[in-house]
Design an enzyme around this catalytic site. Structure first.
Site, PDB file in Angstrom:
ATOM      1  CB  THR A 225     -10.482   4.663  -1.974  1.00 53.56           C
ATOM      2  OG1 THR A 225     -10.197   4.954  -0.605  1.00 53.56           O
ATOM      3  CG2 THR A 225      -9.758   3.406  -2.396  1.00 53.56           C
TER       4      THR A 225
ATOM      5  CG  HIS B  21      -2.107  -0.839   1.132  1.00 51.15           C
ATOM      6  ND1 HIS B  21      -3.283  -0.443   0.537  1.00 51.15           N
ATOM      7  CD2 HIS B  21      -2.308  -2.105   1.548  1.00 51.15           C
ATOM      8  CE1 HIS B  21      -4.163  -1.433   0.605  1.00 51.15           C
ATOM      9  NE2 HIS B  21      -3.602  -2.463   1.209  1.00 51.15           N
TER      10      HIS B  21
ATOM     11  CE  LYS C  74      -3.044  10.657   2.785  1.00 49.99           C
ATOM     12  NZ  LYS C  74      -3.619   9.825   1.722  1.00 49.99           N
TER      13      LYS C  74
ATOM     14  CE  LYS D  32      -6.953  13.746  -0.296  1.00 47.72           C
ATOM     15  NZ  LYS D  32      -6.835  12.569  -1.104  1.00 47.72           N
ATOM     16  NE  ARG D  33      -3.418   8.182   6.469  1.00 50.98           N
ATOM     17  CZ  ARG D  33      -2.131   8.061   6.131  1.00 50.98           C
ATOM     18  NH1 ARG D  33      -1.196   8.546   6.924  1.00 50.98           N
ATOM     19  NH2 ARG D  33      -1.776   7.453   5.025  1.00 50.98           N
TER      20      ARG D  33
ATOM     21  CE  LYS E 232     -14.176   5.651  -0.175  1.00 49.65           C
ATOM     22  NZ  LYS E 232     -13.264   5.678   0.969  1.00 49.65           N
TER      23      LYS E 232
END
Lengths: 819, 115
Positions: free
Chosen positions: A662, A363, A560, A554-555, A666
């Site tokens: 993901t 991952h 990110k 998101k985290r 969504k």
């Protein structure tokens, strides 16, 4: 005589009403007139659970009769969220259940809000596991989750003066109606101890694992209903318990305190979920957690297998085990131990069985995130397993040496043992060597795995590596999360999309239909109004549902790049207040996400977002032009409210860093347009929806890799050359966003300029701002924007987790539906 | 820790009369077993048919017994329940002990072995 139950399961509203009242009275000791909403939630859930249990028993009988191959999905995390709504949808009983509650003067939404999220995961990896379980059951496949029944899930996030504060998530404080405890399936797990090097009766070397301590693993099953309710599988989560009888003996000797201490120590094992990026503290407990749950799982798997089979010849035809990341990789050593030590299977045969059973999903591309355990720690906690790992490594390196004679560097790189100080076991290497298949989770990620992260393994076993692009379950992420859009879609193309998401393609012609677009826009507006209410309830900030909802949820992690989003907001803000350049479109910037408690830079990012929000939202010069909000405590149930309300989905990680994502799927499935880099699954989303229906910008993974390798990236070049960048970055160094604490965000400035801007914010800033302008232009043309949004929905069929699971089942597990 | 010792054809049958042998009893168990060996019993059947659970300290006591009888002696196990047998397998102790289903079989094996 059998033990046939004659109680009929509820189907109609009246029957549900009766079932709920029966549980209220008989199980909870309450009349409905006096019952609190939470009691109604319990009684209603128990009524639903009755159906789940019946169907699970029928499903199990079907699997047993077929002697079907079973897939066991081992994962440290299952981010389940709430179950009542999902079960109502999947069992097809939403309408009669809601009607029954109405007859009892209760509102389904309020009752559903009584449920606490099962937050047994950090983010993508855990949510993926939950989506997979939904797909396995929906496709009638014998697939089961195995994990840990954490007493405390991922921490609850509160925002205090802009800072994240972590609170315990005691999600089981009132119990869970969805869990079925199965003490009769408890298993005994040894840890610690030593190896006594002895000889067996024939004089052969016989290492004996002695002086261990025991933990008891008690399973708690959560039943997983597939859509349509034909198949109900289970997720088996283990709680650690001290051996009660053992404690009784100590009690009997009057050593009460020691007995309690031992009990507490044993039960600590499953107390808490470790936050991602933050597992340094208490590593020994984390290692024990990892071993504990795979050891429990394998005992259960072996028990089920040996009930039907007397030899291990057909083991790989009956059992497949997927390792969700390296966290369960000790399962390889444990299965080898069970086969070789307990069942006396010769090593070579045991290894053939083991390799034929396991497959491993990677991952991450962050080398620093690959798990390693100090040899010394393993020797102390799991001495027999360390022996087995050494033996696996010895045989593996012989194989390597045969292929590449005299290549010591390669041996060193491939070894399961890192010869560092201290010596460490590389869990990813164990997982690769002990699995028949290794997969990445998006096409780019799988390619980079082979080329950059594990090139030597790829050279050795190229056929072992494959790609399985992640997916999401349309049942939770569209049918349930966005009921109005679901109804609109079904009204036009039927309900087939719920099981076969590719059918959404039939929506494509409707993108040109003004009437359909108007309905689509009305639903988006309604979802935005709903989210605006949530935002007001949680932050007391009023946002305009007519504005562009630009969301990054998101985290919180540097790669990110929440910072890149903040930089663009600051740029927009400064353009208004300092240059009187008014934006074409009113935007509401919405953030949500948790930072690991020990991750300083991520926690600072939350404070920065809130500080920027405070400055911007209070400045009368930008009133009505932009707003910034941070919604606290991001979790599955909140995501279900946020995602359907998004106009724009921010997927702006540094290219080459996000394995798949993901959330990106969504948002797009719910009609948000994506602004993103060519990273993870964004690339495949672009391929599906069309480059003209997505906003792509920024450096590619290969460009970044080359710039890193050649040392050609210098953030100062961008800083000095671009006035916009200078203004924005300087704003972090000054006190504009921290008037009471000057210098608070200086580390952000330093990271960008003095520490090399590891995540290439400045390199991508210009193209990002340029793209933001295109987005403004695009949003101003409502019809064109909605047309793109409809096409996004229509073209997201590939990203159903049903497709992902079909690929795993066919290519990796050899798993068939049992109907 | 209650045990019972009975001589049969020159073999000492040591019966563990507890349902559990764990840390609270294993010290005493080991002492009694070693005492029986010191008294000259070198051919021992350890009957554990009553024992439903044994932990690593209990297993350790049995290993101490095996070491104490030495190479000229013999210690075998009889009547292990499935739970106890699984603990023997877990530790690989099943490979250093002869394990018999019943006490009679174990005694017979030791007397036959005697010639």
């Amino acid at each position: 005589m059998g033990c046939e139950s004659d109680s009929r399961l509820p189907e109609t509203a009246d029957e549900f009403k009766n079932a709920i009242c029966r549980h209220l009275k008989d199980t909870l000791g309450q009349y409905w007139e006096q019952a609190a909403d939470r009691e109604l939630f319990w009684a209603g859930s128990l009524a639903v659970r009755d159906i789940l249990i019946e169907k699970m028993l029928q499903t199990e009988a079907r699997y047993r009769d077929a002697d079907a191959k079973r897939l066991y999905y081992l994962s440290m995390e299952f981010l389940i969220g709430r179950s009542l709504g999902k079960n109502l949808y999947n069992l097809g009983i939403l309408a009669p259940f809601a009607e029954a509650l109405q007859a009892l003067d209760r509102d389904l939404e309020k009752i559903r809000d009584c449920e606490r999220d099962a937050a047994l995961g950090n983010g993508g990896l855990g949510r993926l596991a939950a989506c997979f379980l939904d797909s396995l059951a929906t496709m009638d496949m014998p697939g089961f989750g195995y994990g840990i029944n954490y007493q405390y899930g991922l921490f609850k996030q509160e925002i205090d003066n802009g800072y994240q504060k972590e609170k315990l998530d005691n999600w089981l404080v009132h119990g869970s109606p969805w869990q079925i405890e199965r003490p009769e399936r408890a298993c005994i797990i040894p840890i610690y101890g030593r190896i006594e090097h002895a000889q067996d009766v024939n004089g052969a070397y016989n290492p004996m694992w002695l002086d261990w301590q025991l933990i008891i693993g008690v399973p708690h099953d959560m039943l997983i209903a597939g859509y349509g309710g034909r198949s109900v599988n289970f997720l088996r989560l283990y709680s650690a318990r001290a051996s009660d009888e053992f404690d009784m003996q100590i009690f009997n000797r009057g050593d009460y305190i020691r007995a309690v201490e031992r009990k507490v120590a044993s039960e600590t094992v499953t107390k808490v979920l470790y936050p991602a990026d933050d597992i340094e503290a208490g590593r020994e407990l984390r290692l024990i957690q990892e071993y504990f749950f795979v050891a429990c799982a394998l005992r259960d798997i072996m028990r089920r297998y040996t009930q039907k089979h007397t030899t291990f010849d057909p083991f790989t035809h009956k059992v497949a085990i997927q390792l969700n990341d390296t966290h369960p990789a000790l399962a390889i050593a444990e299965l080898m131990r069970m086969l070789v030590d307990e069942h006396q299977v010769p090593w070579e045969e045991a290894w053939r069985i083991s390799c034929g059973t396991f497959a491993y999903t990677n991952h991450t591309l962050l080398a620093e995130a690959l798990e390693k355990w100090p040899v010394e720690l393993l020797a102390r906690v799991l001495p027999r397993h360390l022996q087995i790992i050494y033996e696996i490594n010895r045989r593996f390196l012989e194989q390597v040496a045969q292929k590449w004679p005299a290549d010591n560097q390669r041996l060193r790189r491939l070894s399961l043992i890192e010869e560092s100080s201290p010596k460490q076991v590389r869990m990813a290497h164990l997982a690769i060597v002990g699995s028949h298949t290794v997969n990445g989770v998006a096409a780019l990620h799988s390619r980079l795995l082979k080329e950059n992260l594990f090139p030597d393994f790829n050279a050795l076993w190229p056929q072992k590596f494959t790609n399985k692009t992640n997916g999401i379950t349309p049942r939770r992420w569209l049918l349930k999360a966005n009921p109005h859009l679901s109804r609109l879609i079904s009204a036009h193309i039927g309900r087939g999309w719920v099981r076969d998401l590719e059918r959404l393609r039939d929506l494509e012609p409707l993108a040109a239909d003004a009437g359909f677009r108007a309905d689509f826009e009305r639903i988006k507006r309604r979802n935005k109004e709903h989210l605006a209410a949530v935002i007001f309830e949680t932050t007391r900030v009023r946002v305009d549902p007519g504005s562009l909802f630009d969301i990054q949820a998101k985290r919180i992690h540097e790669y990110k790049r929440q910072l890149l989003k903040v930089m663009s907001i600051v740029q927009r803000y400064l353009a208004i207040v300092e240059q009187s350049r008014l934006p074409q479109v009113v935007r509401t910037f919405i953030f949500a996400g948790k930072a690991a408690p020990g991750y300083t830079a991520a926690k600072r990012m939350i404070k920065l977002i809130n500080s920027v929000a405070q400055t911007v939202n209070r400045d009368p010069r930008v009133k009505g032009l932009l707003k910034v909000v941070f919604i606290p405590d991001y979790r599955v149930s909140l995501a279900e409210k946020i995602i359907p309300a998004a106009d724009l989905s921010e997927q702006i990680s540094t290219a080459g860093k996000e394995a798949s994502g993901t959330g990106n799927m969504k948002f797009a499935l719910n009609g948000a347009l994506t602004v993103g880099t060519l990273d993870g699954a964004n690339i495949e989303i672009m391929e599906e929806v069309g480059a003209e229906n997505i906003f792509i910008f920024g450096l590619r993974a290969e460009q970044i890799r080359q710039m890193r390798a050649r040392g050609t990236y210098n953030p100062w070049d961008y800083y000095l050359a671009d006035e916009d960048i200078r203004q924005v970055v300087d704003a972090f160094a000054g006190k504009r966003f921290c008037p009471d604490e000057p210098g608070l965000f200086r580390p952000v400035f330093d990271a960008l300029l003095h520490q090399g801007d590891v995540y290439f914010h400045l390199a991508d800033f210009g193209p990002y701002i340029e793209t933001e302008r295109r987005i403004d232009d695009g949003f101003a043309d409502k019809a064109a924007w909605t047309r793109k949004a409809v096409l996004n929905v229509a073209r997201m069929g590939k990203f159903s987790s049903d497709r992902t699971i079909s690929e795993y089942a066919h290519d990796i597990w050899n798993l068939k539906p049992v109907q | 820790m209650q045990i019972e010792i009975e001589k049969q054809d020159g073999v000492a049958v040591v019966r563990a009369l507890e349902k559990r042998i764990d840390a609270s009893l294993s010290g005493e168990f080991k002492a009694k077993l070693l005492e029986a060996i010191r008294e000259g019993n070198k051919r021992i059947v350890l009957d554990i048919s009553m024992v439903e659970f044994i932990d690593s300290s209990g297993l350790g006591a049995i290993i101490s017994g095996l070491k104490a009888v030495g190479e000229d002696g013999k210690l075998v196990v009889s009547g292990s329940t499935e739970n106890v047998r699984s603990m023997f397998r877990l530790t690989r102790m099943d490979r250093i002990f002869s394990i018999y289903d019943t006490e009679q079989e174990a005694v017979h094996a030791l007397t036959a072995d005697n010639g």
